[in-house]
Design a protein around this motif. Structure first.
Motif, PDB file in Angstrom:
ATOM      1  N   PRO A   8      41.909 -50.937 101.402  1.00 47.76           N
ATOM      2  CA  PRO A   8      43.079 -50.235 101.918  1.00 47.76           C
ATOM      3  C   PRO A   8      44.380 -50.722 101.311  1.00 47.76           C
ATOM      4  CG  PRO A   8      42.122 -51.682 103.600  1.00 47.76           C
ATOM      5  CD  PRO A   8      41.183 -51.665 102.459  1.00 47.76           C
ATOM      6  N   VAL A   9      44.427 -51.944 100.760  1.00 45.13           N
ATOM      7  CA  VAL A   9      45.685 -52.447 100.212  1.00 45.13           C
ATOM      8  C   VAL A   9      45.932 -51.944  98.802  1.00 45.13           C
ATOM      9  CG1 VAL A   9      45.609 -54.549 101.572  1.00 45.13           C
ATOM     10  CG2 VAL A   9      44.580 -54.540  99.301  1.00 45.13           C
ATOM     11  N   ALA A  10      44.921 -51.358  98.176  1.00 50.68           N
ATOM     12  CA  ALA A  10      45.060 -50.937  96.791  1.00 50.68           C
ATOM     13  C   ALA A  10      45.859 -49.660  96.711  1.00 50.68           C
ATOM     14  CB  ALA A  10      43.681 -50.739  96.170  1.00 50.68           C
ATOM     15  N   GLY A  11      47.009 -49.709  96.016  1.00 49.64           N
ATOM     16  CA  GLY A  11      47.798 -48.511  95.781  1.00 49.64           C
ATOM     17  C   GLY A  11      47.344 -47.848  94.504  1.00 49.64           C
ATOM     18  N   SER A  12      47.939 -46.686  94.215  1.00 48.28           N
ATOM     19  CA  SER A  12      47.521 -45.932  93.039  1.00 48.28           C
ATOM     20  C   SER A  12      47.748 -46.709  91.754  1.00 48.28           C
ATOM     21  CB  SER A  12      48.268 -44.599  92.993  1.00 48.28           C
ATOM     22  OG  SER A  12      49.673 -44.812  92.946  1.00 48.28           O
ATOM     23  N   LEU A  13      48.853 -47.467  91.684  1.00 47.01           N
ATOM     24  CA  LEU A  13      49.126 -48.223  90.462  1.00 47.01           C
ATOM     25  C   LEU A  13      48.103 -49.347  90.276  1.00 47.01           C
ATOM     26  CD1 LEU A  13      53.027 -48.447  90.510  1.00 47.01           C
ATOM     27  CD2 LEU A  13      51.573 -46.936  89.151  1.00 47.01           C
ATOM     28  N   VAL A  14      47.715 -49.981  91.371  1.00 44.77           N
ATOM     29  CA  VAL A  14      46.710 -51.031  91.296  1.00 44.77           C
ATOM     30  C   VAL A  14      45.383 -50.442  90.830  1.00 44.77           C
ATOM     31  CG1 VAL A  14      45.417 -52.760  92.593  1.00 44.77           C
ATOM     32  CG2 VAL A  14      47.843 -52.384  93.088  1.00 44.77           C
ATOM     33  N   SER A  41      58.110 -62.562  78.527  1.00 42.10           N
ATOM     34  CA  SER A  41      59.310 -61.964  77.927  1.00 42.10           C
ATOM     35  C   SER A  41      60.070 -61.099  78.934  1.00 42.10           C
ATOM     36  CB  SER A  41      58.910 -61.106  76.722  1.00 42.10           C
ATOM     37  OG  SER A  41      58.298 -61.887  75.722  1.00 42.10           O
ATOM     38  N   ASP A  42      59.345 -60.343  79.735  1.00 40.91           N
ATOM     39  CA  ASP A  42      59.993 -59.422  80.676  1.00 40.91           C
ATOM     40  C   ASP A  42      60.772 -60.159  81.765  1.00 40.91           C
ATOM     41  OD1 ASP A  42      58.905 -57.353  79.255  1.00 40.91           O
ATOM     42  OD2 ASP A  42      57.286 -56.941  80.684  1.00 40.91           O
ATOM     43  N   PHE A  43      60.361 -61.378  82.062  1.00 41.78           N
ATOM     44  CA  PHE A  43      60.984 -62.106  83.170  1.00 41.78           C
ATOM     45  C   PHE A  43      62.499 -62.196  83.009  1.00 41.78           C
ATOM     46  CE2 PHE A  43      62.531 -65.904  85.301  1.00 41.78           C
ATOM     47  CZ  PHE A  43      61.992 -65.752  86.564  1.00 41.78           C
ATOM     48  N   TYR A  44      62.975 -62.331  81.774  1.00 42.15           N
ATOM     49  CA  TYR A  44      64.401 -62.537  81.539  1.00 42.15           C
ATOM     50  C   TYR A  44      65.222 -61.256  81.586  1.00 42.15           C
ATOM     51  CZ  TYR A  44      63.379 -67.319  80.033  1.00 42.15           C
ATOM     52  OH  TYR A  44      62.979 -68.625  79.980  1.00 42.15           O
ATOM     53  N   VAL A  45      64.582 -60.108  81.471  1.00 39.99           N
ATOM     54  CA  VAL A  45      65.345 -58.868  81.324  1.00 39.99           C
ATOM     55  C   VAL A  45      65.046 -57.822  82.399  1.00 39.99           C
ATOM     56  CG1 VAL A  45      65.678 -59.145  78.849  1.00 39.99           C
ATOM     57  CG2 VAL A  45      63.623 -57.992  79.673  1.00 39.99           C
ATOM     58  N   ILE A  46      64.035 -58.064  83.229  1.00 37.62           N
ATOM     59  CA  ILE A  46      63.674 -57.123  84.287  1.00 37.62           C
ATOM     60  C   ILE A  46      64.008 -57.740  85.635  1.00 37.62           C
ATOM     61  CG2 ILE A  46      61.718 -55.970  85.419  1.00 37.62           C
ATOM     62  CD1 ILE A  46      60.444 -55.585  82.752  1.00 37.62           C
ATOM     63  N   PRO A  47      64.578 -56.975  86.572  1.00 40.87           N
ATOM     64  CA  PRO A  47      64.892 -57.516  87.898  1.00 40.87           C
ATOM     65  C   PRO A  47      63.670 -58.140  88.550  1.00 40.87           C
ATOM     66  CG  PRO A  47      65.887 -55.355  87.628  1.00 40.87           C
ATOM     67  CD  PRO A  47      64.992 -55.567  86.432  1.00 40.87           C
ATOM     68  N   PRO A  48      63.850 -59.241  89.269  1.00 35.50           N
ATOM     69  CA  PRO A  48      62.708 -59.939  89.876  1.00 35.50           C
ATOM     70  C   PRO A  48      61.927 -59.074  90.852  1.00 35.50           C
ATOM     71  CG  PRO A  48      64.794 -60.811  90.695  1.00 35.50           C
ATOM     72  CD  PRO A  48      65.117 -59.941  89.525  1.00 35.50           C
ATOM     73  N   THR A  49      62.580 -58.144  91.527  1.00 34.98           N
ATOM     74  CA  THR A  49      61.839 -57.279  92.455  1.00 34.98           C
ATOM     75  C   THR A  49      60.800 -56.445  91.706  1.00 34.98           C
ATOM     76  OG1 THR A  49      63.649 -55.671  92.262  1.00 34.98           O
ATOM     77  CG2 THR A  49      63.658 -57.132  94.187  1.00 34.98           C
ATOM     78  N   GLN A  50      61.141 -55.996  90.493  1.00 33.84           N
ATOM     79  CA  GLN A  50      60.185 -55.228  89.695  1.00 33.84           C
ATOM     80  C   GLN A  50      59.060 -56.127  89.169  1.00 33.84           C
ATOM     81  OE1 GLN A  50      61.907 -52.680  86.692  1.00 33.84           O
ATOM     82  NE2 GLN A  50      63.681 -52.205  87.980  1.00 33.84           N
ATOM     83  N   ILE A  51      59.435 -57.354  88.770  1.00 35.58           N
ATOM     84  CA  ILE A  51      58.419 -58.307  88.320  1.00 35.58           C
ATOM     85  C   ILE A  51      57.415 -58.566  89.440  1.00 35.58           C
ATOM     86  CG2 ILE A  51      58.022 -60.723  87.680  1.00 35.58           C
ATOM     87  CD1 ILE A  51      59.135 -59.268  85.362  1.00 35.58           C
ATOM     88  N   ILE A  52      57.917 -58.768  90.644  1.00 33.44           N
ATOM     89  CA  ILE A  52      57.047 -59.055  91.793  1.00 33.44           C
ATOM     90  C   ILE A  52      56.116 -57.881  92.071  1.00 33.44           C
ATOM     91  CG2 ILE A  52      57.045 -59.395  94.303  1.00 33.44           C
ATOM     92  CD1 ILE A  52      59.644 -61.052  93.879  1.00 33.44           C
ATOM     93  N   GLU A  53      56.642 -56.669  92.022  1.00 31.99           N
ATOM     94  CA  GLU A  53      55.815 -55.499  92.310  1.00 31.99           C
ATOM     95  C   GLU A  53      54.716 -55.331  91.260  1.00 31.99           C
ATOM     96  OE1 GLU A  53      54.347 -52.657  94.621  1.00 31.99           O
ATOM     97  OE2 GLU A  53      56.018 -53.994  95.109  1.00 31.99           O
ATOM     98  N   ARG A  54      55.055 -55.548  89.993  1.00 30.79           N
ATOM     99  CA  ARG A  54      54.039 -55.464  88.950  1.00 30.79           C
ATOM    100  C   ARG A  54      53.000 -56.568  89.105  1.00 30.79           C
ATOM    101  NH1 ARG A  54      57.343 -55.271  83.466  1.00 30.79           N
ATOM    102  NH2 ARG A  54      55.401 -56.277  82.830  1.00 30.79           N
ATOM    103  N   LEU A  55      53.457 -57.772  89.417  1.00 27.24           N
ATOM    104  CA  LEU A  55      52.521 -58.881  89.603  1.00 27.24           C
ATOM    105  C   LEU A  55      51.589 -58.629  90.775  1.00 27.24           C
ATOM    106  CD1 LEU A  55      54.794 -62.000  88.981  1.00 27.24           C
ATOM    107  CD2 LEU A  55      52.686 -61.459  87.743  1.00 27.24           C
TER     108      LEU A  55
END
Length: 322
Positions: A8-14, A41-55
């Motif tokens: 149930p926790v798996a979203g479409s992106l996952v 590389s992305d860590f320095y240029v992408i907002p942390p909220t987006q990094i967290i969601e992708r992770l």
């Protein structure tokens, strides 16, 4: 992968990411190492909220792969690295308790992987970030000693980072001689870096000259050696690429602190205010808050009621940090 899609926790992106990794595995190919490199590389240029969601998605997939092959050292190494990046990301949002948990997870997986480089690299970023997370200095220094024991005489990015973080913690602790010794050791380790590491200017896995200069600026500013700090800042600002806005902003907060220490209180306060104005609101984070607060602590008591000082304190009270 089918079991993952049914959770149930798996979203479409996952689910999509699970499908992609499943296709890669079917051909005997694993992309996890490249995924880790991309985050570096992305860590320095992408907002942390987006990094967290992708992770969140990638770690969910990785969790199920590890459950299927728990002794896979390559996956454990990936888990250690991605968990460390998650710790950094939540830390920049001011979630220090959550960061501590992720650091623990990162160390555990890195240690189980048996990879010395990963074990040291994970501890590198935990040590460097320790003062920003308001960790006890003794705890930071103990982690640094643990990392240097693992590294031995190994010349690697993680070892250089650990020494840098150790120098910063010692400077904050008010131990100038020990801090300068650690800074000297950082410079010596930098001289031993491979060309590949020093040329990597855009990744958490590189050790370019600018990381040494940033460390020098931090340590010298903290110790009150403003002439040396300003020189390090000048060099760092020459080296930082234009897209590293957050890192440049932190460096300029060091400069504001130096100006105040040298008696140019108005200039220092205006410098700090200009940094906050110039940086997009989406890039304001807990690390910037930490450095800006350090500027405030340098304001002489007799100057605390001047308009610029009052305004800066008010802005810090409103700065997103969590």
């Amino acid at each position: 992968m089918g079991a993952l899609a049914a959770t149930p926790v798996a979203g479409s992106l996952v689910e999509l990411e699970a499908l992609r990794h499943g296709l890669a595995a079917a051909t005997g190919y694993s992309e996890w190492e490249q995924v880790v490199a991309d985050y570096g590389s992305d860590f320095y240029v992408i907002p942390p909220t987006q990094i967290i969601e992708r992770l969140r998605g990638d770690l969910t997939v990785l969790q199920h792969q590890l459950a299927a092959t728990p002794g896979d050292r390559s996956l454990l190494r990936v888990a250690g690295s991605l968990s460390a990046i998650m710790a950094m990301a939540v830390s920049t949002l001011g979630q220090n308790t959550m960061a501590r948990r992720w650091w623990r997870t990162a160390r555990t997986h890195a240690d189980h992987s048996g990879c010395t480089g990963t074990r040291v690299w994970v501890r590198d970023w935990e040590v460097v970030n320790g003062t920003y997370e308001h960790r006890p200095i003794t705890e930071i220094l103990n982690r640094a000693e643990e990392a240097t024991a693992i590294a031995g005489d190994r010349a690697c990015v993680g070892h250089a980072g650990v020494l840098a973080g150790q120098a910063q913690a010692l400077a904050v602790a008010g131990q100038p001689e020990a801090a300068l010794n650690a800074l000297e050791a950082t410079a010596a380790m930098t001289d031993r870096m491979t060309n590949e590491a020093t040329r990597d200017t855009a990744s958490m896995f590189g050790w370019p000259e600018v990381r040494l200069r940033h460390t020098e600026s931090y340590v010298y500013t903290q110790l009150g050696y403003t002439t040396k700090a300003l020189a390090a800042q000048d060099r760092a600002l020459e080296l930082y690429s234009a897209d590293l806005n957050r890192e440049r902003a932190q460096m300029l907060m060091h400069r504001a602190s130096c100006l105040i220490q040298d008696g140019h209180v108005g200039d220092g306060l205006r410098c700090a205010a200009d940094v906050l104005d110039a940086l997009p609101q989406s890039d304001h984070n807990a690390l910037l808050h930490h450095m800006a607060t350090a500027v405030v602590t340098r304001i002489p008591k007799r100057e605390l009621h001047r308009v610029e000082a009052v305004e800066l304190r008010q802005r810090l009270a409103e700065l997103p940090s969590g």
